[in-house]
Design a protein around this motif. Sequence first.
Motif, PDB file in Angstrom:
ATOM      1  N   ARG A 254      59.132  13.720 -27.900  1.00  6.86           N
ATOM      2  CA  ARG A 254      57.369  13.355 -27.229  1.00  6.86           C
ATOM      3  C   ARG A 254      57.275  15.296 -27.027  1.00  6.86           C
ATOM      4  O   ARG A 254      55.528  14.863 -27.375  1.00  6.86           O
ATOM      5  CB  ARG A 254      57.979  13.133 -25.442  1.00  6.86           C
ATOM      6  N   ARG A 255      58.341  16.308 -26.390  1.00  2.92           N
ATOM      7  CA  ARG A 255      57.515  17.776 -27.442  1.00  2.92           C
ATOM      8  C   ARG A 255      56.757  17.791 -28.513  1.00  2.92           C
ATOM      9  O   ARG A 255      56.232  18.300 -28.949  1.00  2.92           O
ATOM     10  CB  ARG A 255      58.804  18.235 -26.715  1.00  2.92           C
ATOM     11  N   MET A 256      57.275  17.151 -29.629  1.00  4.78           N
ATOM     12  CA  MET A 256      57.194  17.228 -30.506  1.00  4.78           C
ATOM     13  C   MET A 256      55.873  16.945 -30.939  1.00  4.78           C
ATOM     14  O   MET A 256      55.075  17.461 -31.734  1.00  4.78           O
ATOM     15  CB  MET A 256      58.685  16.773 -31.669  1.00  4.78           C
ATOM     16  N   LEU A 257      55.614  15.722 -31.083  1.00  5.80           N
ATOM     17  CA  LEU A 257      53.705  14.742 -30.748  1.00  5.80           C
ATOM     18  C   LEU A 257      52.908  16.205 -29.765  1.00  5.80           C
ATOM     19  O   LEU A 257      52.231  16.347 -30.903  1.00  5.80           O
ATOM     20  CB  LEU A 257      54.449  13.294 -30.478  1.00  5.80           C
ATOM     21  N   ASP A 258      53.843  16.470 -28.926  1.00  4.42           N
ATOM     22  CA  ASP A 258      52.475  17.307 -28.361  1.00  4.42           C
ATOM     23  C   ASP A 258      51.964  18.600 -28.659  1.00  4.42           C
ATOM     24  O   ASP A 258      51.378  19.174 -28.685  1.00  4.42           O
ATOM     25  CB  ASP A 258      53.517  18.054 -26.996  1.00  4.42           C
ATOM     26  N   HIS A 259      53.490  18.955 -29.696  1.00  3.34           N
ATOM     27  CA  HIS A 259      53.301  20.650 -30.427  1.00  3.34           C
ATOM     28  C   HIS A 259      52.077  20.200 -31.232  1.00  3.34           C
ATOM     29  O   HIS A 259      51.554  20.962 -31.660  1.00  3.34           O
ATOM     30  CB  HIS A 259      54.545  20.712 -30.438  1.00  3.34           C
ATOM     31  N   PHE A 260      52.822  19.400 -31.842  1.00  4.80           N
ATOM     32  CA  PHE A 260      51.563  18.800 -33.599  1.00  4.80           C
ATOM     33  C   PHE A 260      50.326  18.803 -33.038  1.00  4.80           C
ATOM     34  O   PHE A 260      49.068  19.175 -34.113  1.00  4.80           O
ATOM     35  CB  PHE A 260      52.567  17.241 -34.037  1.00  4.80           C
ATOM     36  N   SER A 261      50.134  17.525 -31.921  1.00  4.78           N
ATOM     37  CA  SER A 261      48.623  17.660 -31.475  1.00  4.78           C
ATOM     38  C   SER A 261      48.424  18.721 -30.869  1.00  4.78           C
ATOM     39  O   SER A 261      46.883  19.092 -31.671  1.00  4.78           O
ATOM     40  CB  SER A 261      49.297  16.865 -30.323  1.00  4.78           C
ATOM     41  N   ALA A 262      49.370  19.242 -30.476  1.00  3.74           N
ATOM     42  CA  ALA A 262      48.228  21.138 -30.284  1.00  3.74           C
ATOM     43  C   ALA A 262      48.297  21.879 -31.240  1.00  3.74           C
ATOM     44  O   ALA A 262      47.286  22.215 -31.539  1.00  3.74           O
ATOM     45  CB  ALA A 262      49.762  22.016 -29.159  1.00  3.74           C
TER      46      ALA A 262
END
Length: 742
Positions: A254-262
């Motif tokens: 989930r942290r990775m997805l948030d980072h990519f999205s940002a």
Amino acid sequence: MPRFSVIVPAFRVQAYLHACLDSVLAQSFKDYEIVVVDDCSPDACGPIADEYARRDPRVTALHLPRNTGLGPARNAGMGRAAGDYLIFLDGDDTLLPDALQIIADRIDATGGPDVLMYDYARTYWTGRSVRNVLAAHLDEAGPALFRLTDRPELLQLLMVVWNKAYRRAFIEAEGFTFPPGYYEDTPWTYPVLMSAGSIAVLDAVCVSYRQRRRGNILSTTSEKHFDVFDQYDRVFAFIDARPELALWRPVMFRRMLDHFSALFASRDRLPVHSRAAFFRRAAASCRRYRTPGAPVPRRTLLRHGLLRLGARRTYQALSEARRMGGRLRRGEAAVRRALRGAALRAHYRIQSRLPLRSRDAVFAARGGGYTGSPAAIEAKVRELVPGVRTAWICRPPDAHTVPTGTRRLAPGTFAHWTALARSAYLVHDSAFDRGLVKRRGQVLLQTHEGTPLRTVGTDLLDRPAAARGTDFEQLLRSVDTWDFSLSANPHSTLVRERAYPSAYTTLEYGSPRNDVYHRTGPAERARLRETLGVPEGTTALLYAPAHRDYRRVQRPALDLERLVRVLGPQFVVLARAPLPGGPGGRHRVPHPRIIDVHGHRSVETLALASDALITDYASLMFDYVNLDRPVVLHLDDVEAYEAARGTYFDITTFPPGIVARGQEELFDIFATDHWRGSRSAQLRAAFRARFCPYDDGYAAERVVRRVFLGETGGLPLPVPSAARRTHAALPVQDGAGAGVTG
């Protein structure tokens, strides 16, 4: 072996490196080394590092033969480090004063954790400093040592290397190093926290995180931002190599997805031609590492799903729709504010055509709380004027300070504007809302905020640093609404009639806010000291400096912790100035004998509870001498203050007490008892005679009888200075040591 190794990588930070290194060398804690790593910087970082290494043996300058990037530069610094704990500090950031001391104290108090996490404040080029909004996660309550599984919310904090101290033996045993490329903190911080046997937190701001306008690597447009994929590959490889860490896989996903999205949402990081490729790489990483299980907020479920599917156009359309919705919501809010403002103005115009309420009086003071001369007059109005209805304008957080018999009015409400339109009496120590149109028959009393030492009103026309964009036309329009201007002494009368020119009547009656000093007995004073936490039997020094117009950021001129250490356990300090640290928090644990009263609403209460005053140019000194207690002036910047703000007389030649031109001199004044000797008493008496001729405890009564009751004769005559009695004057010493009271 030093306690700390502070590792400072340096590349293109020559403008900031001096401040960074000075912030470490100025620390009160001295058991450390600094390893400056010049990452083949093309600017002067290398020579600056060499300069500091020549000056101080604790500084090592390490020069890399080629530019390697932030991660490898930190690795090189670790290779030279010998400290028990590693602290990383970027070359454009700084440590706050005493940061190493409180870090060391927390490490000792928690038994030597593998990792200690502390807080930071973002500092902008304007000088504004804002503490981390997630500081609550660093609450020190609970077990001193724990593992990440006990407090997983710590992962919500900024995952960078420089807000933590690392036990070097733990780092070396685990073999942690930084990878090359952008986002090198990611495969360091997550593995370190997941594998740490013990973690501790420190709820204190220790680092000033500089927000540069331009030049920050991560804010530049570059395809190097694709490095983020390699960094998360390393994170998941670390987890896969350690089966006991498998529980963190869904969280990292989930942290990775948030980072990519940002990153994808940021329009200044990815070149336009590479955005599609970035989205494809992100989708591939999501499919490769997908691990359901971590809770996802509803508002991000769709975004994560589209990212996993690689639906870039749909993702972009959704993002644009959300941005458009946000703009529409902001527009709707602006329309609602405009409509409400128009309705309030129409309501005020209607109310202004209705008859005045002859028994209604509205009061207010700068800051909103029930305090100052307006409060003293309001209380006396309720006592002396039959049938009066008083109201106080204040924000809801200040409503509790208003007496129960007084109506509370929130600014900007229909009731507030009704009161301004219909009340016969208006009393303020500053200025009412600029929308006020004074009616025929209304009486406006301006009480002011004490005796002026520093330049005020139209005298600021040639002092732009102090005026700071003052609208002098609006100022004079406000002055023209005054019917009465209250004055404490002849000096105030002469200054204000020139600085605020208009046709008002000056009432030279004294300062009502000082009446309380002549009417408060020892029992009430003891109660006030108890409520503030002043230990019984101690001497309380009130420290209340003035605002510096020539400084954008207000910094305490006096080291209060050194002061209380010099004075010893029989003294406490009531700090009216903000203690050093980021807004909304602190960067150090305050000394137990420093009581933070910066937010206290009533300066009169603080004065009554104290035994002496330390100030510089604050108008409080003119009021405080009514108590006949010592005043010490700390004037370390008198030339700069005079140049920027200007004063009406030289306070160094006619002071209310002993003057110190520097901090060391002030310490000597207290160490030798000069602060309360016979010379101090003589200066105070002369100052009081000049500036407090009418302060006798009856100023408010004189005002009320003249303004509200229309009495022009038979007002209470000022009590002669020699006949006044201050209830709680501090016993002071003359040259022979005999006790003298006011």
